[in-house]
Design a protein around this motif. Structure first.
Motif, mmCIF file in Angstrom:
data_model
loop_
_atom_site.group_PDB
_atom_site.id
_atom_site.type_symbol
_atom_site.label_atom_id
_atom_site.label_comp_id
_atom_site.label_asym_id
_atom_site.label_seq_id
_atom_site.Cartn_x
_atom_site.Cartn_y
_atom_site.Cartn_z
ATOM 1 N N VAL A 88 -7.101 0.334 5.439
ATOM 2 C CA VAL A 88 -6.598 1.483 4.689
ATOM 3 C C VAL A 88 -7.764 2.444 4.454
ATOM 4 C CG1 VAL A 88 -4.673 0.342 3.548
ATOM 5 C CG2 VAL A 88 -6.915 0.267 2.488
ATOM 6 N N THR A 89 -7.468 3.731 4.501
ATOM 7 C CA THR A 89 -8.486 4.761 4.312
ATOM 8 C C THR A 89 -7.952 5.797 3.334
ATOM 9 O OG1 THR A 89 -9.236 4.480 6.604
ATOM 10 C CG2 THR A 89 -9.889 6.512 5.489
ATOM 11 N N GLY A 90 -8.780 6.157 2.382
ATOM 12 C CA GLY A 90 -8.410 7.214 1.455
ATOM 13 C C GLY A 90 -8.659 8.565 2.095
ATOM 14 N N GLN A 113 -7.227 19.015 -4.215
ATOM 15 C CA GLN A 113 -5.870 19.546 -4.338
ATOM 16 C C GLN A 113 -4.805 18.457 -4.231
ATOM 17 O OE1 GLN A 113 -5.241 22.924 -1.787
ATOM 18 N NE2 GLN A 113 -3.053 22.572 -1.666
ATOM 19 N N GLU A 114 -4.966 17.556 -3.274
ATOM 20 C CA GLU A 114 -3.945 16.554 -2.994
ATOM 21 C C GLU A 114 -4.616 15.290 -2.470
ATOM 22 O OE1 GLU A 114 0.303 16.444 -0.576
ATOM 23 O OE2 GLU A 114 -0.869 18.273 -0.634
ATOM 24 N N ILE A 115 -3.975 14.131 -2.701
ATOM 25 C CA ILE A 115 -4.540 12.867 -2.233
ATOM 26 C C ILE A 115 -3.638 12.236 -1.185
ATOM 27 C CG2 ILE A 115 -5.821 12.460 -4.359
ATOM 28 C CD1 ILE A 115 -3.663 10.509 -5.234
ATOM 29 N N GLY A 116 -4.224 11.359 -0.383
ATOM 30 C CA GLY A 116 -3.467 10.690 0.659
ATOM 31 C C GLY A 116 -4.057 9.334 0.984
ATOM 32 N N LEU A 117 -3.304 8.573 1.769
ATOM 33 C CA LEU A 117 -3.724 7.241 2.182
ATOM 34 C C LEU A 117 -3.321 7.021 3.633
ATOM 35 C CD1 LEU A 117 -5.005 4.622 0.968
ATOM 36 C CD2 LEU A 117 -2.680 3.815 0.595
ATOM 37 N N VAL A 118 -4.282 6.618 4.441
ATOM 38 C CA VAL A 118 -4.006 6.268 5.834
ATOM 39 C C VAL A 118 -3.801 4.762 5.865
ATOM 40 C CG1 VAL A 118 -4.840 6.287 8.205
ATOM 41 C CG2 VAL A 118 -5.463 8.158 6.653
ATOM 42 N N LYS A 138 0.188 11.425 -0.138
ATOM 43 C CA LYS A 138 0.794 11.491 1.194
ATOM 44 C C LYS A 138 0.358 10.259 1.970
ATOM 45 C CE LYS A 138 1.661 16.266 1.705
ATOM 46 N NZ LYS A 138 2.492 17.020 2.557
ATOM 47 N N VAL A 139 1.233 9.755 2.817
ATOM 48 C CA VAL A 139 0.942 8.567 3.616
ATOM 49 C C VAL A 139 0.861 8.969 5.084
ATOM 50 C CG1 VAL A 139 1.786 6.293 4.317
ATOM 51 C CG2 VAL A 139 2.097 7.053 1.966
ATOM 52 N N PHE A 140 -0.193 8.509 5.742
ATOM 53 C CA PHE A 140 -0.394 8.778 7.163
ATOM 54 C C PHE A 140 -0.528 7.468 7.912
ATOM 55 C CE2 PHE A 140 -2.177 12.372 4.819
ATOM 56 C CZ PHE A 140 -1.543 13.439 5.422
ATOM 57 N N ASP A 141 -0.142 7.487 9.209
ATOM 58 C CA ASP A 141 -0.245 6.296 10.047
ATOM 59 C C ASP A 141 -1.592 6.176 10.747
ATOM 60 O OD1 ASP A 141 2.364 5.545 9.424
ATOM 61 O OD2 ASP A 141 3.217 6.623 11.117
ATOM 62 N N THR A 142 -2.241 7.311 10.971
ATOM 63 C CA THR A 142 -3.526 7.294 11.679
ATOM 64 C C THR A 142 -4.492 8.282 11.020
ATOM 65 O OG1 THR A 142 -2.937 9.067 13.217
ATOM 66 C CG2 THR A 142 -2.388 6.812 13.904
ATOM 67 N N PRO A 143 -5.787 8.041 11.171
ATOM 68 C CA PRO A 143 -6.758 9.003 10.660
ATOM 69 C C PRO A 143 -6.602 10.381 11.299
ATOM 70 C CG PRO A 143 -7.831 6.911 11.112
ATOM 71 C CD PRO A 143 -6.428 6.822 11.658
ATOM 72 N N ASP A 144 -6.249 10.413 12.584
ATOM 73 C CA ASP A 144 -6.048 11.693 13.268
ATOM 74 C C ASP A 144 -4.927 12.508 12.639
ATOM 75 O OD1 ASP A 144 -8.114 11.284 15.058
ATOM 76 O OD2 ASP A 144 -6.806 10.495 16.638
ATOM 77 N N ALA A 145 -3.860 11.835 12.227
ATOM 78 C CA ALA A 145 -2.740 12.540 11.588
ATOM 79 C C ALA A 145 -3.194 13.171 10.273
ATOM 80 C CB ALA A 145 -1.583 11.582 11.343
ATOM 81 N N ALA A 146 -4.020 12.459 9.532
ATOM 82 C CA ALA A 146 -4.517 12.991 8.256
ATOM 83 C C ALA A 146 -5.430 14.193 8.474
ATOM 84 C CB ALA A 146 -5.249 11.896 7.484
ATOM 85 N N PRO A 183 0.816 -1.223 0.000
ATOM 86 C CA PRO A 183 0.000 0.000 0.000
ATOM 87 C C PRO A 183 0.847 1.270 0.000
ATOM 88 C CG PRO A 183 -0.985 -1.610 1.452
ATOM 89 C CD PRO A 183 0.354 -2.166 1.013
ATOM 90 N N LYS A 184 1.971 1.254 0.708
ATOM 91 C CA LYS A 184 2.839 2.441 0.747
ATOM 92 C C LYS A 184 3.447 2.703 -0.634
ATOM 93 C CE LYS A 184 6.420 4.656 3.448
ATOM 94 N NZ LYS A 184 7.262 4.583 4.628
ATOM 95 N N GLU A 185 3.864 1.655 -1.329
ATOM 96 C CA GLU A 185 4.420 1.811 -2.673
ATOM 97 C C GLU A 185 3.349 2.312 -3.648
ATOM 98 O OE1 GLU A 185 7.869 -1.641 -2.741
ATOM 99 O OE2 GLU A 185 5.770 -2.232 -3.023
ATOM 100 N N ILE A 186 2.126 1.830 -3.477
ATOM 101 C CA ILE A 186 1.017 2.275 -4.325
ATOM 102 C C ILE A 186 0.765 3.769 -4.106
ATOM 103 C CG2 ILE A 186 -1.477 2.055 -4.699
ATOM 104 C CD1 ILE A 186 -1.047 -0.996 -4.098
ATOM 105 N N ALA A 187 0.747 4.186 -2.850
ATOM 106 C CA ALA A 187 0.544 5.604 -2.538
ATOM 107 C C ALA A 187 1.652 6.453 -3.149
ATOM 108 C CB ALA A 187 0.487 5.808 -1.030
ATOM 109 N N THR A 188 2.886 6.001 -3.042
ATOM 110 C CA THR A 188 4.023 6.718 -3.612
ATOM 111 C C THR A 188 3.892 6.812 -5.130
ATOM 112 O OG1 THR A 188 5.445 5.998 -1.802
ATOM 113 C CG2 THR A 188 6.543 6.744 -3.799
ATOM 114 N N HIS A 189 3.452 5.747 -5.757
ATOM 115 C CA HIS A 189 3.267 5.716 -7.209
ATOM 116 C C HIS A 189 2.303 6.813 -7.672
ATOM 117 C CE1 HIS A 189 2.828 4.088 -11.248
ATOM 118 N NE2 HIS A 189 1.516 4.155 -11.093
ATOM 119 N N TYR A 190 1.264 7.066 -6.891
ATOM 120 C CA TYR A 190 0.274 8.080 -7.247
ATOM 121 C C TYR A 190 0.573 9.450 -6.643
ATOM 122 C CZ TYR A 190 -2.500 4.394 -9.302
ATOM 123 O OH TYR A 190 -2.929 3.369 -10.095
#
Length: 85
Positions: free
Chosen positions: A72-74, A61-66, A13-21, A3-10
């Motif tokens: 996993v949460t978009g 504006q920007e996408i991310g993945l928790v 931003k990668v987050f560890d928790t929903p709160d961080a996002a 999942p982290k590599e997939i997020a990087t490919h697109y």
């Protein structure tokens, strides 16, 4: 791919928790709780494709993945959000 590599490919931003996002100004979307690691990658890919389409359409504006151990949460940064940097 993980999942982290997939997020990087697109370029997401990668987050560890929903709160961080949400603290970073991102809005949470769908959450998938797959049963195994292969399905977790598929879930991440599915979330990224949907968010990528919205970004390319200029809706966000920007996408991310928790990425949490068992789910996993978009997430996305709304178009009108101010940059935190």
């Amino acid at each position: 791919m993980s999942p982290k590599e997939i997020a990087t490919h697109y370029g997401a931003k990668v987050f560890d928790t929903p709160d961080a996002a949400t603290t970073a100004g991102f809005v949470l979307t769908e959450t998938h709780e797959p049963r195994n690691v292969w399905n977790k990658a598929s879930a991440a890919q599915s979330l990224m494709l949907g968010l990528r389409d919205k970004k390319e359409a200029g809706e966000i504006q920007e996408i991310g993945l928790v990425i949490e151990p068992w789910k996993v949460t978009g997430c996305y940064l709304p178009k009108d959000a101010q940059s935190a940097t």
